[in-house]
Design a protein around this motif. Structure first.
Motif, mmCIF file in Angstrom:
data_model
loop_
_atom_site.group_PDB
_atom_site.id
_atom_site.type_symbol
_atom_site.label_atom_id
_atom_site.label_comp_id
_atom_site.label_asym_id
_atom_site.label_seq_id
_atom_site.Cartn_x
_atom_site.Cartn_y
_atom_site.Cartn_z
ATOM 1 N N ALA A 59 0.826 -1.206 0.000
ATOM 2 C CA ALA A 59 0.000 0.000 0.000
ATOM 3 C C ALA A 59 0.862 1.260 0.000
ATOM 4 C CB ALA A 59 -0.924 -0.003 1.218
ATOM 5 N N GLU A 60 2.022 1.192 0.621
ATOM 6 C CA GLU A 60 2.926 2.340 0.664
ATOM 7 C C GLU A 60 3.712 2.500 -0.638
ATOM 8 O OE1 GLU A 60 3.954 2.441 5.451
ATOM 9 O OE2 GLU A 60 5.085 1.097 4.117
ATOM 10 N N LEU A 61 4.067 1.380 -1.255
ATOM 11 C CA LEU A 61 4.880 1.434 -2.467
ATOM 12 C C LEU A 61 4.052 1.668 -3.731
ATOM 13 C CD1 LEU A 61 7.363 -1.537 -1.882
ATOM 14 C CD2 LEU A 61 7.941 0.895 -1.935
ATOM 15 N N GLU A 62 2.815 1.166 -3.739
ATOM 16 C CA GLU A 62 2.041 1.147 -4.979
ATOM 17 C C GLU A 62 1.810 2.521 -5.595
ATOM 18 O OE1 GLU A 62 -2.218 -0.434 -6.774
ATOM 19 O OE2 GLU A 62 -1.476 -1.240 -4.875
ATOM 20 N N PRO A 63 1.474 3.602 -4.832
ATOM 21 C CA PRO A 63 1.244 4.898 -5.482
ATOM 22 C C PRO A 63 2.460 5.396 -6.263
ATOM 23 C CG PRO A 63 0.401 4.919 -3.239
ATOM 24 C CD PRO A 63 1.170 3.651 -3.384
ATOM 25 N N LEU A 64 3.649 5.241 -5.694
ATOM 26 C CA LEU A 64 4.861 5.686 -6.384
ATOM 27 C C LEU A 64 5.134 4.843 -7.623
ATOM 28 C CD1 LEU A 64 7.366 7.488 -6.462
ATOM 29 C CD2 LEU A 64 8.531 5.827 -4.998
ATOM 30 N N VAL A 65 4.981 3.527 -7.484
ATOM 31 C CA VAL A 65 5.207 2.634 -8.621
ATOM 32 C C VAL A 65 4.185 2.913 -9.723
ATOM 33 C CG1 VAL A 65 5.158 0.233 -9.384
ATOM 34 C CG2 VAL A 65 6.290 0.842 -7.245
ATOM 35 N N ARG A 66 2.932 3.074 -9.338
ATOM 36 C CA ARG A 66 1.872 3.325 -10.318
ATOM 37 C C ARG A 66 2.129 4.643 -11.063
ATOM 38 N NH1 ARG A 66 -2.984 1.144 -11.263
ATOM 39 N NH2 ARG A 66 -2.730 -0.245 -9.473
ATOM 40 N N PHE A 67 2.590 5.657 -10.341
ATOM 41 C CA PHE A 67 2.880 6.949 -10.965
ATOM 42 C C PHE A 67 3.993 6.814 -11.998
ATOM 43 C CE2 PHE A 67 5.448 10.891 -10.910
ATOM 44 C CZ PHE A 67 4.502 11.777 -11.423
ATOM 45 N N ASN A 68 5.064 6.105 -11.646
ATOM 46 C CA ASN A 68 6.189 5.946 -12.571
ATOM 47 C C ASN A 68 5.826 5.096 -13.786
ATOM 48 O OD1 ASN A 68 8.937 7.108 -11.495
ATOM 49 N ND2 ASN A 68 7.841 6.374 -9.703
ATOM 50 N N ILE A 69 5.007 4.064 -13.587
ATOM 51 C CA ILE A 69 4.577 3.240 -14.720
ATOM 52 C C ILE A 69 3.679 4.047 -15.643
ATOM 53 C CG2 ILE A 69 3.278 1.198 -15.389
ATOM 54 C CD1 ILE A 69 5.991 0.593 -14.125
#
Length: 301
Positions: free
Chosen positions: A148-158
Motif C-alpha cells: 500500500a505504501e509502495l504502490e502509489p509511487l510505482v503506479r505513478f512511474n509506470i
C-alpha cells in the motif's frame, strides 16, 4: 558491428553498460552522415541483424525500430539538399527544425510499436515492479514498506513510462546524430555547413501536435498511452529548443559557460528543469520570441 557491440554491452551489467548502450546508434550516424544514406541504411540493418543473431530476434527487431532505423533516417534528412544559387554554397539544405519535428514523431511511432511488440500492460508491470522492489528492500536492514505504501509511487512511474521512454529515445537519437555530425565534420566528411543545434526553433505546427497529444494522454488505456508517447517525444524536442533559447539569451554574457553548465548539470539530476525548458521552448515556438528578438527594429539599420 560497432553499434551491435555497444548495444551488447548491456548484458555485462557493469557501470559502463548504460553509457555504451546510449552511444550504440553513434556508429550508424557516422556512417550515414559521413558516407551517405545507403551506408547508414546498411549499418542500421547489419547492426540489428547481428543483435538478432547473437542475442535474440526480438532484441534485434526492437533495436532496428527504436534506434537503428530512426538514426539512419535522421542522418538522411540532415544530408538532404537541392541546388539553389541564392543559398550559401549553392545548395539549400533540409531545415533542421523540420528534421527535429519529424524525428520526434518517428520516435513516437517507434515507442508505440515497441510497446505493442512487448505487450505493454501497466497493471502487470506494476505487480512485477512491486515484487522486485519488495525483494530488494527485504535484503536491507531497514523496515520493508508495504504494498500500500509502495504502490502509489510505482503506479505513478509506470503511468509516466510512455512519456519517459519517448523522451529518452529521442535524447539518445539527437545525441548520436549531433556527435556523428561533429565527428564527420572533424574528418572532413560532413558536406552540410555546420549549424549550431541551439539555433533550432520548432515549427509552430509542432505546438499543435504537442497540444493534441497532451490532451490525448489524459485518456485511459491505449489512446492515452499513444498520446503519452507523442507528448513525451515532442515535449523533449521543445525542451531542447528551450535550452537553445537560453543559449541565445546568454550570448555575450561573461558567465554564459558557467550558467549553461549549471543548468545542464541540474537537468541530468532532476526532471523539473526539463519540464521548465519544455514550456520555454513551447512558448518560443508559439510566440516566436527569437524571431522577434532578431528582427530589425524600425529606424535601425
Amino acid at each position: 558491428m560497432a553499434a551491435a557491440l555497444l548495444f551488447a554491452g548491456l548484458i555485462s551489467g557493469t557501470a559502463l553498460a548504460f553509457p555504451l548502450f546510449i552511444l550504440s546508434p553513434l556508429p550508424i550516424a557516422i556512417a550515414a552522415l559521413g558516407f551517405g544514406t545507403l551506408s547508414g541504411a546498411a549499418a542500421a540493418t547489419l547492426a540489428s541483424a547481428l543483435i538478432g543473431f547473437t542475442l535474440s530476434y526480438l532484441a534485434g527487431g526492437l533495436y532496428f525500430i527504436l534506434f537503428a532505423a530512426p538514426v539512419a533516417w535522421a542522418a538522411h534528412l540532415v544530408g538532404l539538399s537541392r541546388p539553389d544559387d541564392a543559398a550559401p554554397g549553392g545548395r539549400q539544405w533540409f531545415p533542421l527544425d523540420v528534421v527535429l519535428m519529424r524525428v520526434a514523431l518517428a520516435i513516437s511511432v517507434a515507442v508505440v510499436l515497441t510497446g505493442f511488440l512487448l505487450g505493454y500492460d501497466p497493471e502487470a508491470l506494476i505487480t512485477q515492479t512491486l515484487a522486485v522492489l519488495k525483494t530488494w528492500l527485504a535484503q536491507t536492514d531497514g523496515v520493508t514498506p508495504t504494498d500500500a505504501e509502495l504502490e502509489p509511487l510505482v503506479r505513478f512511474n509506470i503511468a509516466l513510462m510512455p512519456f519517459t521512454s519517448a523522451s529518452l529515445a529521442l535524447g539518445i537519437l539527437v545525441l548520436a546524430t549531433w556527435l556523428g555530425a561533429r565527428i564527420a565534420k572533424m574528418s572532413g566528411l560532413l558536406k552540410r555547413e555546420w549549424t549550431p543545434l541551439w539555433t533550432v526553433v520548432l515549427p509552430q505546427s509542432a505546438a499543435l501536435f504537442f497540444g493534441l497529444a497532451f490532451v490525448a494522454s489524459m485518456l485511459p488505456g491505449i489512446p492515452g498511452q499513444i498520446g503519452g508517447a507523442v507528448a513525451g517525444a515532442m515535449g523533449f524536442a521543445f525542451a531542447l529548443t528551450g535550452f537553445g533559447l537560453l543559449h541565445a539569451v546568454l550570448i555575450g554574457k561573461a558567465a554564459r559557460p558557467l550558467l549553461l553548465f549549471l543548468v545542464y548539470a541540474v537537468s541530468f539530476i532532476f526532471l523539473l528543469p526539463l519540464g521548465i525548458m519544455a514550456v520555454v521552448g513551447l512558448a518560443d515556438t508559439a510566440l516566436q520570441f527569437r524571431a522577434r528578438r532578431s528582427a530589425p527594429r524600425p529606424g535601425i539599420s
